[in-house]
Design an enzyme around this catalytic site. Structure first.
Site, PDB file in Angstrom:
ATOM      1  N   ASN A 108       0.498  -1.445   0.012  1.00 29.19           N
ATOM      2  CA  ASN A 108      -0.179   0.090   0.092  1.00 29.19           C
ATOM      3  C   ASN A 108       0.909   1.643   0.119  1.00 29.19           C
ATOM      4  OD1 ASN A 108      -2.676  -1.593   0.469  1.00 29.19           O
ATOM      5  ND2 ASN A 108      -2.429  -1.880   2.574  1.00 29.19           N
ATOM      6  N   THR A 136       2.769  -7.885  -1.185  1.00 30.06           N
ATOM      7  CA  THR A 136       2.633  -7.720   0.584  1.00 30.06           C
ATOM      8  C   THR A 136       1.830  -9.476   0.755  1.00 30.06           C
ATOM      9  OG1 THR A 136       1.317  -7.117   2.118  1.00 30.06           O
ATOM     10  CG2 THR A 136       0.278  -7.075   0.099  1.00 30.06           C
ATOM     11  N   ASP A 138       0.676  -9.553   3.544  1.00 25.06           N
ATOM     12  CA  ASP A 138      -1.252  -8.867   4.412  1.00 25.06           C
ATOM     13  C   ASP A 138      -1.975  -9.557   2.929  1.00 25.06           C
ATOM     14  OD1 ASP A 138       1.008  -9.098   6.379  1.00 25.06           O
ATOM     15  OD2 ASP A 138       0.825  -6.535   6.361  1.00 25.06           O
ATOM     16  N   GLY A 182      -0.193  -9.847   9.703  1.00 32.40           N
ATOM     17  CA  GLY A 182      -1.049  -8.394   9.273  1.00 32.40           C
ATOM     18  C   GLY A 182      -1.322  -8.309  10.553  1.00 32.40           C
ATOM     19  N   ARG A 183      -1.325  -6.474  10.788  1.00 34.29           N
ATOM     20  CA  ARG A 183      -1.758  -6.084  11.846  1.00 34.29           C
ATOM     21  C   ARG A 183      -3.199  -5.286  11.519  1.00 34.29           C
ATOM     22  NH1 ARG A 183      -0.720  -3.687  16.043  1.00 34.29           N
ATOM     23  NH2 ARG A 183       1.682  -5.159  15.637  1.00 34.29           N
ATOM     24  N   GLU A 238      -0.850 -10.725  15.372  1.00 31.59           N
ATOM     25  CA  GLU A 238      -0.607  -9.626  15.633  1.00 31.59           C
ATOM     26  C   GLU A 238      -1.514  -8.298  15.990  1.00 31.59           C
ATOM     27  OE1 GLU A 238       2.876  -8.211  13.728  1.00 31.59           O
ATOM     28  OE2 GLU A 238       1.781  -7.643  11.619  1.00 31.59           O
ATOM     29  N   ARG A 290       7.246 -14.490   6.527  1.00 34.87           N
ATOM     30  CA  ARG A 290       7.180 -14.071   5.241  1.00 34.87           C
ATOM     31  C   ARG A 290       8.607 -13.984   4.219  1.00 34.87           C
ATOM     32  NH1 ARG A 290       8.863  -7.745   7.851  1.00 34.87           N
ATOM     33  NH2 ARG A 290      11.157  -7.906   7.616  1.00 34.87           N
TER      34      ARG A 290
END
Length: 391
Positions: A108, A136, A138, A182-183, A238, A290
């Site tokens: 992003n 990403t 995420d 992945g916050r 997370e 990751r």
């Protein structure tokens, strides 16, 4: 035909397949006679501002192919904060170094940088085509069905959860909490559900950031499961938050816009120990989630390479201010095709798990999510055997 140089920039956290996109972009660019040099920015956007470039067009194919199995970023990446003057300087550097095509590979934030560089080049009258390559773990980039990097992270968390579940089932005396990346978006956490074989293994509970965390409910569910099974496996994002939106763990420190929190998994394990009196332990794969090549998804790798190649083709064909995206082709077999998305549609837009992929109780995923996610991790996970009765 006048010649020019093509520049590739990596931004944000690396993945297990960002180098595959680099391979695809370099390989495609070398096919075009109008490209004089293929440059890599050493260390992301900061490398552009320092004019720290490496030349990639003369790298032997045998070496270049190693990118497909090399984790992280071979040219380096960054999270450098940028201001409007930086983008103007980048545009000036592109003109100075005869860079006519720029490929920005990232998530992003990097797509925001991609869009701002595109606008800066237009404002400066620079003949530069800027195209984004999605990246990403995420999976939170808007519009595209999924992003390269996610499939490998999803395979990793599913495989590790599967292995831990076997351990916990064989010695069912404790609760194990696994923390997934992945916050703000729970895609990776949700992928742990692919670990289930239908033979009573975990994960038993999945906690996504899209749903508020309820400590009392958590302890009640864990206690019930422990009484029933002995061993319990939980996968938690997370980024779990309280109903008021605050993190369930306090921040440790802050640098600029980046806030660093304590470990969710350790916090939840401590809750189980302190309030239920049950032995518990936490596991945080972290960077392994990751970067693991051992669990790299072949589908993810091939699509990452395809995204890099398509970005190069699009830029060289004159496309500008766009990002390569993926959409699923119709039919019973999984197949994804690339298409171009105006970069304004993805700049800092965050794509979270939709409601239809989250179970009614909010602590699991739906069959629709599993059907969507399963093709992205590549082949099936390893099968295991147990002679213990299913609980």
């Amino acid at each position: 035909m006048s010649k020019g140089n093509l520049l590739i920039v990596h931004g944000g956290a690396p993945t297990a397949v960002i180098n595959a996109s680099l391979y695809g972009a370099v390989t495609e660019a070398k096919k075009h006679p109008e490209v004089d040099k293929v440059l890599g920015a050493i260390g992301g956007s900061g490398g552009v501002l320092r004019e720290d470039f490496c030349e990639l067009q003369s790298v032997p194919e045998q070496t270049l192919r190693l990118l497909l199995q090399t984790p992280a970023s071979a040219i380096g990446t960054s999270r450098d904060p940028l201001n409007p003057e930086d983008y103007a300087n980048m545009a000036a550097i592109c003109k100075k170094r005869d860079i006519r095509w720029v490929l920005f590979n990232g998530g992003n934030g990097s797509m925001d940088a991609c869009g701002k560089l595109y606008k800066a080049c237009v404002a400066a009258g620079a003949d530069v085509r800027v195209v984004g390559i999605p990246k990403t773990v995420d999976n939170d980039i808007a519009v595209t069905d999924h992003a390269p990097g996610f499939g490998s992270a999803a395979r990793y968390i599913a495989a590790v959860t599967s292995e831990i579940s076997q351990d916990v089932r064989s010695l069912p005396i404790h609760v194990c909490v696994i923390e997934a990346m992945g916050r703000n978006a729970g895609w990776v956490t949700a992928a742990s559900a692919l670990a289930r074989s239908g033979n009573g293994d975990g994960p038993d509970l999945i906690y996504l950031p899209e749903r508020p965390f309820d400590e009392e409910e958590f302890l009640e569910k864990v206690g019930d499961l422990h009484r029933k099974k002995g061993g319990v496996v939980i996968v938690a994002s997370e980024g779990l938050c309280n109903p008021d939106g605050s993190s369930i763990v306090p921040p440790i420190f802050q640098v600029g816009r980046s806030v660093y929190y304590g470990d969710i998994s350790a916090h939840l394990a401590n809750l189980v120990i302190q309030k239920l009196g049950i032995k518990a332990r936490s596991e945080k794969p972290g960077i392994c989630n990751r970067s693991s090549i051992a669990f790299q998804s072949e589908v993810d790798r091939d699509e990452a390479a395809a995204a890099g190649a398509e970005a190069a083709r699009a830029a060289l064909a004159g496309e500008n201010g766009v990002m390569v995206g993926f959409r699923r082709a119709p039919g019973p077999e999984y197949r994804a095709e690339t298409f171009l998305i105006p970069v304004e549609q993805v700049m800092l837009h965050e794509r979270k798990m939709p409601d239809e992929y989250i179970s009614a109780g909010g602590r699991d995923v739906t069959p629709e999510f599993l059907d969507w996610c399963r093709p992205l991790i590549g082949g099936p996970l390893r099968e295991f055997v147990t002679f213990k009765p299913t609980v």
